[in-house]
Design a protein around this motif. Structure first.
Motif, PDB file in Angstrom:
ATOM      1  N   ASP A 224     -13.714   6.590  22.861  1.00 18.20           N
ATOM      2  CA  ASP A 224     -14.345   7.007  21.603  1.00 18.20           C
ATOM      3  C   ASP A 224     -15.334   8.136  21.897  1.00 18.20           C
ATOM      4  O   ASP A 224     -16.406   7.904  22.455  1.00 18.20           O
ATOM      5  N   SER A 225     -14.943   9.343  21.490  1.00 15.37           N
ATOM      6  CA  SER A 225     -15.757  10.509  21.864  1.00 15.37           C
ATOM      7  C   SER A 225     -17.073  10.583  21.089  1.00 15.37           C
ATOM      8  O   SER A 225     -17.913  11.443  21.360  1.00 15.37           O
ATOM      9  N   THR A 226     -17.292   9.670  20.113  1.00 14.95           N
ATOM     10  CA  THR A 226     -18.563   9.722  19.380  1.00 14.95           C
ATOM     11  C   THR A 226     -19.667   8.946  20.111  1.00 14.95           C
ATOM     12  O   THR A 226     -20.833   9.009  19.740  1.00 14.95           O
ATOM     13  N   VAL A 227     -19.292   8.183  21.147  1.00 20.39           N
ATOM     14  CA  VAL A 227     -20.309   7.441  21.916  1.00 20.39           C
ATOM     15  C   VAL A 227     -20.948   8.389  22.930  1.00 20.39           C
ATOM     16  O   VAL A 227     -20.248   9.095  23.649  1.00 20.39           O
ATOM     17  N   PRO A 228     -22.282   8.451  22.988  1.00 15.22           N
ATOM     18  CA  PRO A 228     -22.923   9.384  23.919  1.00 15.22           C
ATOM     19  C   PRO A 228     -22.809   8.964  25.387  1.00 15.22           C
ATOM     20  O   PRO A 228     -22.833   7.780  25.703  1.00 15.22           O
ATOM     21  N   VAL A 229     -22.651   9.966  26.258  1.00 15.73           N
ATOM     22  CA  VAL A 229     -22.664   9.741  27.704  1.00 15.73           C
ATOM     23  C   VAL A 229     -23.948  10.355  28.253  1.00 15.73           C
ATOM     24  O   VAL A 229     -24.293  11.493  27.912  1.00 15.73           O
ATOM     25  N   TYR A 230     -24.676   9.588  29.044  1.00 13.66           N
ATOM     26  CA  TYR A 230     -25.941  10.060  29.617  1.00 13.66           C
ATOM     27  C   TYR A 230     -25.865  10.047  31.139  1.00 13.66           C
ATOM     28  O   TYR A 230     -25.054   9.333  31.738  1.00 13.66           O
ATOM     29  N   SER A 231     -26.785  10.784  31.758  1.00 12.01           N
ATOM     30  CA  SER A 231     -26.880  10.755  33.216  1.00 12.01           C
ATOM     31  C   SER A 231     -27.590   9.473  33.641  1.00 12.01           C
ATOM     32  O   SER A 231     -28.583   9.063  33.037  1.00 12.01           O
ATOM     33  N   MET A 232     -27.065   8.860  34.693  1.00 14.16           N
ATOM     34  CA  MET A 232     -27.676   7.638  35.224  1.00 14.16           C
ATOM     35  C   MET A 232     -29.148   7.887  35.580  1.00 14.16           C
ATOM     36  O   MET A 232     -29.968   6.973  35.499  1.00 14.16           O
ATOM     37  N   ASP A 233     -29.461   9.113  35.960  1.00 15.61           N
ATOM     38  CA  ASP A 233     -30.851   9.441  36.343  1.00 15.61           C
ATOM     39  C   ASP A 233     -31.838   9.223  35.195  1.00 15.61           C
ATOM     40  O   ASP A 233     -33.037   9.086  35.427  1.00 15.61           O
ATOM     41  N   ASP A 234     -31.350   9.265  33.965  1.00 14.62           N
ATOM     42  CA  ASP A 234     -32.252   9.168  32.805  1.00 14.62           C
ATOM     43  C   ASP A 234     -32.307   7.760  32.204  1.00 14.62           C
ATOM     44  O   ASP A 234     -32.913   7.555  31.152  1.00 14.62           O
ATOM     45  N   ILE A 235     -31.688   6.794  32.868  1.00 15.04           N
ATOM     46  CA  ILE A 235     -31.482   5.488  32.223  1.00 15.04           C
ATOM     47  C   ILE A 235     -32.797   4.796  31.836  1.00 15.04           C
ATOM     48  O   ILE A 235     -32.858   4.097  30.819  1.00 15.04           O
ATOM     49  N   GLU A 236     -33.851   5.041  32.624  1.00 11.26           N
ATOM     50  CA  GLU A 236     -35.152   4.394  32.327  1.00 11.26           C
ATOM     51  C   GLU A 236     -35.651   4.670  30.922  1.00 11.26           C
ATOM     52  O   GLU A 236     -36.339   3.855  30.333  1.00 11.26           O
ATOM     53  N   GLN A 237     -35.281   5.842  30.401  1.00 13.80           N
ATOM     54  CA  GLN A 237     -35.776   6.227  29.069  1.00 13.80           C
ATOM     55  C   GLN A 237     -35.176   5.401  27.934  1.00 13.80           C
ATOM     56  O   GLN A 237     -35.624   5.504  26.795  1.00 13.80           O
ATOM     57  N   TYR A 238     -34.119   4.638  28.246  1.00 10.95           N
ATOM     58  CA  TYR A 238     -33.401   3.955  27.168  1.00 10.95           C
ATOM     59  C   TYR A 238     -33.668   2.453  27.100  1.00 10.95           C
ATOM     60  O   TYR A 238     -32.932   1.713  26.460  1.00 10.95           O
ATOM     61  N   GLN A 239     -34.759   2.037  27.747  1.00  6.14           N
ATOM     62  CA  GLN A 239     -35.046   0.600  27.811  1.00  6.14           C
ATOM     63  C   GLN A 239     -35.156  -0.079  26.457  1.00  6.14           C
ATOM     64  O   GLN A 239     -34.778  -1.233  26.304  1.00  6.14           O
TER      65      GLN A 239
END
Ligand code: API
Length: 328
Positions: A46-61
């Motif tokens: 599903d191309s509408t789901v966002p992909v993020y860098s693992m390096d930024d994961i802390e921001q999504y707690q």
């Protein structure tokens, strides 16, 4: 209904299977996928789901209820698990059986400290097979338990061979010994060594300039994965690999052969799986257990857990009252 907010860490076969399994669960929503690759290069179902860098994961707690870890057990999970358990409620499929006690402790401490829940080693083996080994032994204390896998493609062993230097592509099939299985089903209660129950077969495409003997030797001597088995290593070209080794079936049996009563009546408990896709099924188990984790965190539970600690009713989207009425 408020949907459970799920995210995926790691997008290989298991990550893709997890995305598909979440789609089939109306009480859940996939809020994002985290990858160590360049997010722009990761293409989801599903191309509408966002992909993020693992390096930024802390921001999504604050945006994620449960994070499903889809990395491999050999090198990804031992490194990522303890760190991610300090930030999120997690579920993973760590499957190096001999190292589970050690990995449990590595997750328990950070999870407890952070007030998070970490459920490890979920899937079918370890996972559903482990539960059936436990049922067999608890219910029929006098007897023997046998696990047979395959014929099928083990994700854990395939991941392990792909990490060897000089391997461009690789898969591993687990083959059960038909004669050993027949003896067990016959109620013979045989004592079987690891080597007598299964053999392993690898199909490898070598990277340019890699030495076949070195690769073969690294595979057959690898502890926890191959050292205790007779392993055949076949070298093939990329084209054959793609044509003949891209489906991922698996399955197997847990058999408890035991005795009950004053006359030692024979009782056999057998649980079996026939899987068209090993990663898609493993992912489906992970997703059901993510639901349980979410319910438990709502009750304030923290620390590490395994499938043995999770009540089965928690896996279902149905309420306990519905389950009593419809499924008992
Ligand atoms: C085998 C099994 C596979 C277990 C399933 C899962 C996997 O040797 O084929 O790695 O595919 N241990 N843990």
């Amino acid at each position: 209904m408020t949907q459970i907010r799920i995210a995926i860490a790691g997008y290989g076969n298991l990550g893709r299977g997890t995305e598909a399994a979440i789609k089939k669960s109306p009480d859940m929503r996939l809020v994002g996928v985290f990858s160590r690759r360049d997010p722009a290069s990761v293409s989801l179902i599903d191309s509408t789901v966002p992909v993020y860098s693992m390096d930024d994961i802390e921001q999504y707690q604050n945006d994620i209820d449960v994070l499903i870890l889809c990395g491999g057990s050999k090198s990804d999970l031992p490194e990522q698990g303890p760190y991610l358990a300090s930030l999120f409620n997690i579920v993973d499929s760590f499957d190096t059986h001999a190292k589970i006690p050690e990995y449990f402790s590595a997750l328990d401490t950070p999870a407890q400290k952070a007030g998070k829940l970490a459920l490890l080693s979920v899937g079918w083996d370890p996972g559903l097979f482990s539960l059936n080994r436990l049922f067999g032994e608890a219910i029929l204390p006098q007897g023997e338990t046998y696990t047979f896998w395959g014929k099928g493609l083990s994700q854990g062993h395939s991941d392990a061979v792909r990490r060897i230097e000089g391997v461009k592509s690789g898969v591993q099939y687990t083959l059960p010994s038909e004669s050993a299985m027949a003896r067990v089903r016959n109620g013979e209660l045989p004592q079987l060594e690891t080597r007598e129950k299964h053999t392993r077969e690898c199909f490898i495409v070598l990277a340019d300039g890699a030495d076949a003997d070195t690769v073969r030797n690294t595979i057959v001597t690898m502890p926890d994965y191959f050292a205790d088995y007779d392993t055949t290593v076949n070298f093939i070209d990329q084209q054959t690999f793609e044509a003949e080794h891209s489906s991922m079936p698996h399955g197997g049996f847990v058999i408890r052969s035991g005795e009950s009563g004053a006359d030692n009546t024979s009782q056999v408990l057998e649980f079996s799986l026939k899987l068209g896709s090993n990663p898609e099924f493993t992912a489906s188990v992970l997703v059901a257990y993510a639901r349980a984790v979410h319910k438990l965190t709502q009750n304030g539970e923290t620390g590490a857990r395994t499938v043995f600690d999770i009540a089965p009713g928690l896996l279902s989207p149905k309420t306990p009252a519905q389950l009593r009425k419809e499924m008992l």
